[in-house]
Design a protein around this motif. Structure first.
Motif, PDB file in Angstrom:
ATOM      1  N   PRO A 108      -2.931   3.157   0.175  1.00 42.93           N
ATOM      2  CA  PRO A 108      -3.419   2.462  -1.159  1.00 42.93           C
ATOM      3  C   PRO A 108      -3.357   0.941  -0.772  1.00 42.93           C
ATOM      4  O   PRO A 108      -2.695   0.465  -0.014  1.00 42.93           O
ATOM      5  N   ARG A 154      -4.713   4.399  -6.954  1.00 43.75           N
ATOM      6  CA  ARG A 154      -5.758   5.207  -6.732  1.00 43.75           C
ATOM      7  C   ARG A 154      -6.671   4.578  -5.889  1.00 43.75           C
ATOM      8  O   ARG A 154      -7.801   5.463  -5.472  1.00 43.75           O
ATOM      9  N   THR A 164      -8.034   3.101  -2.309  1.00 47.31           N
ATOM     10  CA  THR A 164      -7.435   3.417  -0.993  1.00 47.31           C
ATOM     11  C   THR A 164      -8.173   2.719   0.006  1.00 47.31           C
ATOM     12  O   THR A 164      -9.531   2.690  -0.263  1.00 47.31           O
ATOM     13  N   VAL A 179     -11.967   5.134  -3.911  1.00 48.08           N
ATOM     14  CA  VAL A 179     -11.205   6.051  -4.807  1.00 48.08           C
ATOM     15  C   VAL A 179     -10.363   7.118  -4.196  1.00 48.08           C
ATOM     16  O   VAL A 179     -11.159   8.085  -3.761  1.00 48.08           O
ATOM     17  N   ARG A 180      -9.100   7.350  -4.250  1.00 49.31           N
ATOM     18  CA  ARG A 180      -8.271   8.098  -3.674  1.00 49.31           C
ATOM     19  C   ARG A 180      -8.729   8.840  -2.407  1.00 49.31           C
ATOM     20  O   ARG A 180      -8.567   9.877  -2.028  1.00 49.31           O
ATOM     21  N   ASP A 240      -9.622   7.152 -12.416  1.00 47.86           N
ATOM     22  CA  ASP A 240     -10.132   6.646 -11.404  1.00 47.86           C
ATOM     23  C   ASP A 240     -11.168   5.484 -11.828  1.00 47.86           C
ATOM     24  O   ASP A 240     -11.274   4.558 -11.185  1.00 47.86           O
TER      25      ASP A 240
END
Length: 81
Positions: free
Chosen positions: A4, A11, A13, A25-26, A59
């Motif tokens: 992150p 969320r 990264t 995103v994630r 997100d």
């Protein structure tokens, strides 16, 4: 090796092996920049979520919050007149 960007943005990264190290995103291959461009183009949240089933409503909000933090101006200096 995704991590992150901060505790404030779990969320979002960054992994040098995914999308050339751009914030995503994630850990998915959805760069924050692309998500923001979809929103800026006028796509609704529902349209984005329908087109990109891996994404969640949270997100989209995380991308906006991350962008808001990135553009905060701490100081402005006049460089030349």
């Amino acid at each position: 090796m995704e991590a992150p960007v901060s505790a404030a943005h779990p969320r979002i990264t960054i992994d040098p092996n995914i999308c050339h190290g751009q914030p995503t995103v994630r850990g998915l291959r959805y760069p924050v920049q692309n998500v923001l461009e979809y929103l800026a183009s006028g796509m609704s949240e529902a349209e984005i979520l329908a087109d990109y089933e891996d994404l969640e409503a949270e997100d989209l909000r995380a991308c906006q919050a991350y962008a808001a933090d990135i553009v905060q101006v701490r100081s402005i200096y006049r460089l030349a007149s």
